[in-house]
Scaffold this motif. Structure first.
Motif, PDB file in Angstrom:
ATOM      1  N   SER A 108     -69.231 -39.178  40.953  1.00 16.49           N
ATOM      2  CA  SER A 108     -68.149 -39.521  39.365  1.00 16.49           C
ATOM      3  C   SER A 108     -68.441 -41.009  38.512  1.00 16.49           C
ATOM      4  O   SER A 108     -67.705 -41.493  39.227  1.00 16.49           O
ATOM      5  N   ASP A 109     -68.796 -41.342  37.383  1.00 19.64           N
ATOM      6  CA  ASP A 109     -68.328 -42.483  36.496  1.00 19.64           C
ATOM      7  C   ASP A 109     -69.514 -43.206  37.938  1.00 19.64           C
ATOM      8  O   ASP A 109     -68.894 -44.826  37.757  1.00 19.64           O
ATOM      9  N   HIS A 110     -70.549 -43.314  38.195  1.00 18.62           N
ATOM     10  CA  HIS A 110     -71.214 -44.315  39.255  1.00 18.62           C
ATOM     11  C   HIS A 110     -72.319 -43.936  38.371  1.00 18.62           C
ATOM     12  O   HIS A 110     -73.224 -43.303  38.009  1.00 18.62           O
ATOM     13  N   MET A 111     -72.649 -45.306  38.357  1.00 21.55           N
ATOM     14  CA  MET A 111     -74.765 -45.258  37.886  1.00 21.55           C
ATOM     15  C   MET A 111     -75.160 -45.118  39.351  1.00 21.55           C
ATOM     16  O   MET A 111     -75.077 -46.061  40.370  1.00 21.55           O
ATOM     17  N   ILE A 112     -76.686 -44.267  39.177  1.00 16.17           N
ATOM     18  CA  ILE A 112     -77.393 -44.709  40.324  1.00 16.17           C
ATOM     19  C   ILE A 112     -78.726 -44.972  40.095  1.00 16.17           C
ATOM     20  O   ILE A 112     -79.077 -45.490  39.246  1.00 16.17           O
ATOM     21  N   HIS A 113     -78.283 -45.670  41.502  1.00 16.72           N
ATOM     22  CA  HIS A 113     -80.056 -46.733  41.423  1.00 16.72           C
ATOM     23  C   HIS A 113     -80.192 -46.033  42.833  1.00 16.72           C
ATOM     24  O   HIS A 113     -80.164 -45.633  43.855  1.00 16.72           O
TER      25      HIS A 113
END
Length: 141
Positions: free
Chosen positions: A122-127
């Protein structure tokens, strides 16, 4: 005055797989390192000598996931293997804008890739991180 040194923004990459361009929108990092195989001789009448024979290139790149393009590519590679026993390979082009304004283009051939992904949170950019191996790197321009 133009920047007298190369900076990260001066690099971009393009991936081709089976002749099709893969739209990797936001590549955030790229690195590649030459691999060598050391051949060594220790003559009885002299000092040791070593020769480093070119043995491919290993690297990584990271994208900020903006679409399913990389996931789709990896899925198609896996499906080709399980359906027909074929293992595809691709080409990576690296474009570097040099401090003098020219562009150097490098072609990495016979690329194989392995996908590594950050966890979905949640609330985390996926790399998404890719580790690759290429047989050769050739200067195109």
């Amino acid at each position: 005055m133009a920047n007298p040194y190369s900076i990260g923004r001066d690099c971009r990459i393009t991936v081709l797989w089976n002749g099709s361009r893969i739209d990797l929108r936001d590549v955030t990092s790229f690195s590649a390192a030459q691999e060598t195989q050391a051949l060594r001789a220790s003559p009885l009448n002299g000092v040791p000598v070593e020769f480093n024979m070119p043995n491919g290139w290993r690297g990584t790149f990271q994208i900020a996931r903006a679409n399913a393009a990389l996931d789709n590519l990896i899925a198609s590679v896996e499906a080709a293997y399980w359906n027909a026993g074929t293992v595809g390979s691709g080409t990576i082009y690296q474009y570097v804008r040099e401090p003098d304004g020219t562009t150097s283009t490098w072609e990495y051939t016979n690329v194989s890739m392995q996908l590594k992904t950050d966890p979905w949170q949640s609330d985390h950019m996926i790399h998404q991180n890719v580790v690759f191996f290429a047989s050769t790197r050739t200067r195109i321009s």
